[in-house]
Design a protein around this motif. Structure first.
Motif: not given
Length: 385
Positions: A141-142, A153-154, A172-177
């Motif tokens: 995840i990035i 994109k995912l 890439v399986t997800g995006f974090y903040d």
């Protein structure tokens, strides 16, 4: 003593205007103390939460050239037995790498984590706003900023060039903040097994990270760990790495103390001056009482009791005013989303301390008029009217 107390109550009732003025002065002083103290504590807590709340307080790294730590399970067992103040412990394998995309290279830090334990420190799982956490090898995840910069994109795959000259593909399986731009832009989070395989570090890690109950005791706990762990390990803590932050927090605390001291001094002077005037106003009554046989000590106790009563009543009102002021500030001074700009922290020990200090200050302020009353000559006072 009971007689002195009754006379003190009668004197306070006979001058209701003066009594009310002193009580309000003490109440304002105590309320300002509580509000300023709670505001500073809230600011510090908010600042700490934003800077180190979701990060490691103490980190153990290797002094070896390859930066790797072996037999880490034994080290973790030793750490958890050294101090009960350590709350969360997590391991990671970190190494720099390059993303090769559209003939461009982007520098990143691959972080192989045990997400179950790491989420207790970094709250990674809770910060994923799209997709899901990596569960299998070669998944990642990035962060929000890196996703925007790469424009992916995912499900997209990224080619990673490691520092040992190997090339790997991560999905890439997800995006974090994580609410920190620098971390969102540089961290690529994957599973511990994936990072170990990518960098040839099987059965080793690079960091042991932990959090403690009292963040300000992190340096002391770190010193204890340093004395027990191997000399090949280095123990770092957030305080040694954030001197400017500590300086700012100390500056806030000192400013708060200075404000509170001046408030106390002004309240004490006001009480002393008003009670000194009361001695003059009540000198005839005191002279008559002395002529009837009361001792100098009893006359002094009258004004000490006045100071005590004024301090207690004023402090109680001050606590109520301070809490009301804090509630109003939290309710009406808010961000656009309705959350308080500063979440005030009401520390009951601090409130009790403020009350006790105000009462003691009131009694000390009464010492001067108490001493003056004991020196009154009843014959001269009655003769001069």
């Amino acid at each position: 003593m009971n007689f002195s107390f009754k006379i003190a109550v009668r004197f306070l009732k006979s001058s209701k205007g003066q009594t009310l003025l002193i009580v309000l002065g003490i109440a304002v002083g105590v309320s300002v103390q509580i509000f300023i103290g709670s505001l500073i504590q809230g600011l510090q807590k908010n600042l700490l939460n934003k800077t180190i709340g979701n990060s490691s307080h103490i980190t153990v790294i290797s002094k070896n050239q390859d930066n790797r730590i072996s037999n880490y399970n034994q080290i973790i067992n030793k750490i958890t037995h050294i101090s009960q103040d350590i709350t969360n412990v997590s391991i990671s394998y970190d190494s720099p790498a390059l993303i090769n995309l559209n003939n461009k290279n982007y520098s990143v830090l691959i972080r192989g984590l045990n997400l179950n334990t790491a989420s207790k420190i970094y709250h990674v799982k809770e910060q994923i706003y799209e997709g899901k956490a990596p569960k299998r090898n070669s998944e990642t995840i990035i962060g929000k900023e890196l996703q925007k910069e790469l424009g992916i994109k995912l499900g997209d795959e990224l080619t990673i060039n490691t520092n040992i000259g190997q090339e790997y593909t991560l999905k890439v399986t997800g995006f974090y903040d994580l609410k920190v731009s620098s971390l969102n832009k540089t961290w690529m989070i994957t599973t511990l097994d994936t990072a170990q395989h990518m960098f040839g570090g099987d059965n080793t890690i690079t960091n042991i990270e932990m959090q403690v109950k009292d963040v300000f005791a992190a340096d002391q706990i770190a010193d204890r760990l340093s004395n027990v762990l191997s000399s090949r390990l280095k123990v770092e803590n957030w305080k040694s790495q954030n001197e400017s932050l500590l300086s700012g927090l100390n500056g806030q605390s000192i400013s708060s103390i200075i404000i509170q001291v001046f408030v106390l001094v002004s309240v004490a002077l006001a009480i002393a001056s008003v009670l000194a005037i009361t001695v003059i106003q009540k000198s005839k009554q005191i002279g008559i009482l002395k002529a009837m046989g009361i001792t100098d000590k009893t006359a002094s106790l009258i004004f000490l009791f006045e100071g005590l009563l004024l301090g207690i009543i004023g402090s109680i009102l001050g606590v109520l005013f301070g809490l009301l002021l804090g509630f109003s500030f939290s309710t009406f001074v808010t961000n656009p989303d309705g959350t308080p700009i500063v979440a005030l922290t009401f520390n009951y020990s601090f409130i009790l301390f403020s009350v006790m200090v105000a009462i003691i200050a009131s009694m000390f302020a009464a010492l001067i008029p108490a001493k003056r009353s004991s020196q009154l000559n009843p014959i001269e006072v009655i003769r001069n009217g």
